[in-house]
Write a protein that holds these residues in place. Structure first.
Motif, short mmCIF file in Angstrom:
data_model
loop_
_atom_site.label_atom_id
_atom_site.label_comp_id
_atom_site.label_asym_id
_atom_site.label_seq_id
_atom_site.Cartn_x
_atom_site.Cartn_y
_atom_site.Cartn_z
N LEU A 8 80.65 70.74 5.75
CA LEU A 8 79.27 71.10 6.10
C LEU A 8 78.43 69.88 6.42
O LEU A 8 77.43 69.98 7.14
CB LEU A 8 78.63 71.89 4.95
N GLY A 9 78.80 68.74 5.87
CA GLY A 9 78.03 67.52 6.10
C GLY A 9 77.33 67.08 4.83
O GLY A 9 76.88 67.93 4.03
N PRO A 10 77.24 65.78 4.59
CA PRO A 10 76.64 65.28 3.35
C PRO A 10 75.14 65.52 3.27
O PRO A 10 74.36 64.92 4.01
CB PRO A 10 76.96 63.77 3.39
N SER A 11 74.73 66.40 2.41
CA SER A 11 73.33 66.65 2.10
C SER A 11 73.28 67.49 0.83
O SER A 11 74.27 68.15 0.47
CB SER A 11 72.60 67.38 3.24
N LEU A 12 72.14 67.48 0.16
CA LEU A 12 72.03 68.22 -1.09
C LEU A 12 72.08 69.72 -0.85
O LEU A 12 72.65 70.47 -1.66
CB LEU A 12 70.72 67.84 -1.80
N VAL A 13 71.51 70.19 0.25
CA VAL A 13 71.53 71.62 0.56
C VAL A 13 72.97 72.08 0.80
O VAL A 13 73.40 73.13 0.28
CB VAL A 13 70.66 71.92 1.80
N GLY A 59 78.79 60.58 -2.57
CA GLY A 59 78.21 60.51 -1.23
C GLY A 59 78.18 61.81 -0.46
O GLY A 59 77.84 61.80 0.73
N LEU A 60 78.49 62.94 -1.09
CA LEU A 60 78.50 64.22 -0.39
C LEU A 60 77.27 65.07 -0.70
O LEU A 60 77.14 66.17 -0.17
CB LEU A 60 79.77 65.03 -0.76
N GLY A 61 76.39 64.55 -1.55
CA GLY A 61 75.18 65.29 -1.91
C GLY A 61 73.93 64.65 -1.36
O GLY A 61 73.83 64.38 -0.16
N ALA A 62 72.98 64.40 -2.24
CA ALA A 62 71.70 63.80 -1.82
C ALA A 62 71.94 62.41 -1.24
O ALA A 62 72.79 61.65 -1.71
CB ALA A 62 70.75 63.73 -3.01
N GLN A 63 71.17 62.10 -0.23
CA GLN A 63 71.27 60.81 0.44
C GLN A 63 69.99 59.99 0.21
O GLN A 63 68.92 60.53 0.00
CB GLN A 63 71.49 61.01 1.95
N GLN A 64 70.14 58.68 0.23
CA GLN A 64 68.99 57.79 0.11
C GLN A 64 68.00 58.05 1.25
O GLN A 64 68.41 58.36 2.36
CB GLN A 64 69.45 56.33 0.13
N PRO A 65 66.68 57.94 0.98
CA PRO A 65 66.04 57.50 -0.27
C PRO A 65 65.66 58.65 -1.21
O PRO A 65 64.78 58.48 -2.05
CB PRO A 65 64.78 56.81 0.25
N THR A 66 66.30 59.82 -1.09
CA THR A 66 65.97 60.96 -1.95
C THR A 66 66.22 60.60 -3.40
O THR A 66 67.28 60.07 -3.75
CB THR A 66 66.81 62.19 -1.57
N ALA A 67 65.26 60.91 -4.26
CA ALA A 67 65.42 60.69 -5.69
C ALA A 67 66.23 61.83 -6.27
O ALA A 67 65.76 62.97 -6.37
CB ALA A 67 64.05 60.59 -6.37
N GLU A 68 67.47 61.54 -6.64
CA GLU A 68 68.36 62.54 -7.25
C GLU A 68 69.24 61.84 -8.25
O GLU A 68 69.69 60.72 -8.02
CB GLU A 68 69.20 63.23 -6.17
N TRP A 69 69.48 62.48 -9.39
CA TRP A 69 70.14 61.80 -10.50
C TRP A 69 71.52 61.24 -10.14
O TRP A 69 71.83 60.09 -10.45
CB TRP A 69 70.25 62.76 -11.69
N GLY A 70 72.35 62.04 -9.52
CA GLY A 70 73.69 61.58 -9.18
C GLY A 70 73.69 60.41 -8.21
O GLY A 70 74.45 59.45 -8.35
N ALA A 71 72.82 60.49 -7.20
CA ALA A 71 72.72 59.41 -6.22
C ALA A 71 72.20 58.12 -6.86
O ALA A 71 72.64 57.02 -6.51
CB ALA A 71 71.81 59.83 -5.08
N MET A 72 71.30 58.26 -7.82
CA MET A 72 70.78 57.08 -8.51
C MET A 72 71.86 56.42 -9.35
O MET A 72 71.96 55.19 -9.39
CB MET A 72 69.58 57.49 -9.37
N VAL A 73 72.66 57.22 -10.02
CA VAL A 73 73.76 56.65 -10.81
C VAL A 73 74.75 55.94 -9.89
O VAL A 73 75.26 54.86 -10.21
CB VAL A 73 74.47 57.77 -11.61
N ALA A 74 75.01 56.55 -8.73
CA ALA A 74 75.95 55.95 -7.78
C ALA A 74 75.49 54.58 -7.30
O ALA A 74 76.26 53.62 -7.24
CB ALA A 74 76.17 56.88 -6.59
N THR A 75 74.20 54.49 -6.96
CA THR A 75 73.68 53.20 -6.50
C THR A 75 73.61 52.19 -7.65
O THR A 75 73.89 51.01 -7.47
CB THR A 75 72.28 53.39 -5.88
N GLY A 76 73.25 52.69 -8.82
CA GLY A 76 73.10 51.81 -9.98
C GLY A 76 74.39 51.20 -10.47
O GLY A 76 74.37 50.17 -11.16
N ARG A 77 75.53 51.81 -10.13
CA ARG A 77 76.81 51.25 -10.61
C ARG A 77 77.07 49.86 -10.03
O ARG A 77 77.83 49.07 -10.61
CB ARG A 77 77.95 52.18 -10.24
N ASN A 78 76.44 49.55 -8.90
CA ASN A 78 76.60 48.22 -8.31
C ASN A 78 75.92 47.14 -9.14
O ASN A 78 76.20 45.94 -8.96
CB ASN A 78 76.05 48.20 -6.88
N TYR A 79 75.02 47.55 -10.03
CA TYR A 79 74.26 46.59 -10.84
C TYR A 79 74.48 46.82 -12.33
O TYR A 79 73.69 46.36 -13.15
CB TYR A 79 72.76 46.71 -10.52
#
Length: 299
Positions: free
Chosen positions: A155-160, A239-259
């Motif tokens: 369907l394409g990567p997005s939260l919907v 990377g199959l759900g919410a995309q940046q810069p949307t504030a979403e818990w899973g996406a934030m954890v994904a980005t935060g793992r780099n730090y």
């Protein structure tokens, strides 16, 4: 001499004891279960926070401040900041809107379609029932997470799209549950009478089947809320759900793992929000199951 007892003129007859209502029984059972009560309190707090996010957020969740990049938790930024200086506390609150909305959307869509289809299948019986259930068995034979990931990617990567993928995969579980409950009530006298009087299938579903099978379905809906939030966060994490810069818990954890080694707070607080929310909904679901279970009420 008469021995018949009598009361004085000003006395009133004692009132008969009032039978406890369903609400009274539920409140009493909740008060006797600390875990259920804790779950309800946590869920209420989380819902108030996300619904009134503009009131409780201290910053604009999308406001960039490179001077405060990756700042540690402080009185200015309660949960610290991310790689571009956005306030994580505000983003966690707003991110709850996305994650919890997905949970309610999935259980509403999957539960509604699954309950109707399962009740119809159990009521119709015969070849209709066989075709519907074999199709559900095919879907259930595929690992759910794999199927969800495949649908979300198609369907394409997005939260919907992630929410739609989860809802589609969750439908068969509700179909089986609703069908099983329908088979139990199908031979009840009131339903047999409805068939004798040639009531339509929709009439039987609306007035006789669905009202009597909703208790276990309601429990499953509540329990699935926590699981759905976890699934949606997992899809956003890969990377199959919410995309940046949307504030979403899973996406934030994904980005935060780099730090994660130096800026632990980036992933810790969104991850903690996922854990607490999913656990709270599961506690409420367990308490609701205990209340609606006839065996529990008979004790």
């Amino acid at each position: 001499m008469s021995t018949t007892p009598h009361t004085s003129a000003g006395a009133t007859a004692p009132r008969p004891a009032r039978d406890p209502s369903r609400l009274d029984v539920m409140v009493s059972q909740i008060l006797r279960s600390p875990l259920t009560l804790a779950g309800l309190v946590i869920v209420a707090i989380i819902l108030v926070l996300v619904i009134l996010a503009p009131v409780f957020a201290t910053h604009n969740p999308d406001a960039i401040d490179l001077r405060a990049r990756l700042a540690a938790p402080s009185l200015t930024h309660f949960f610290g900041t991310d790689e571009v200086g956005r306030d994580l506390y505000s983003r966690v609150i707003y991110g709850g809107r996305q994650s919890i909305a997905v949970g309610f959307f999935v259980v509403f869509v999957a539960g509604s379609i699954g309950a109707l289809l399962g009740a119809f299948s159990g009521l119709a019986g015969g070849k209709v029932d066989t075709v519907i259930m074999r199709f559900m068995d095919v879907i259930l034979s595929i690992p759910s997470l794999v199927l969800i990931m495949a649908l979300a990617a198609a369907l394409g990567p997005s939260l919907v799209n992630a929410a739609l993928a989860i809802a589609l995969v969750r439908i068969p579980s509700y179909v089986r549950l609703a069908r099983g409950q329908t088979l139990l009530v199908r031979e009840m006298p009131y339903l047999m009478a409805a068939r004798i009087y040639r009531a339509s299938t929709w009439h039987q579903l609306r007035w006789h089947v669905l009202p009597n099978i909703m208790s276990p379905i309601t429990v499953q809906l509540t329990l699935d809320l926590g699981n759905t939030i976890l699934l949606a966060s997992a899809l956003s994490f890969i990377g199959l759900g919410a995309q940046q810069p949307t504030a979403e818990w899973g996406a934030m954890v994904a980005t935060g793992r780099n730090y994660i080694l130096d800026q632990w707070w980036y992933s810790a607080f969104p991850g903690l929000a996922i854990l607490v929310t999913a656990t709270a909904f599961n506690l409420v679901g367990d308490g609701l199951r205990d209340f609606l279970d006839p065996k529990q009420k008979a004790r």
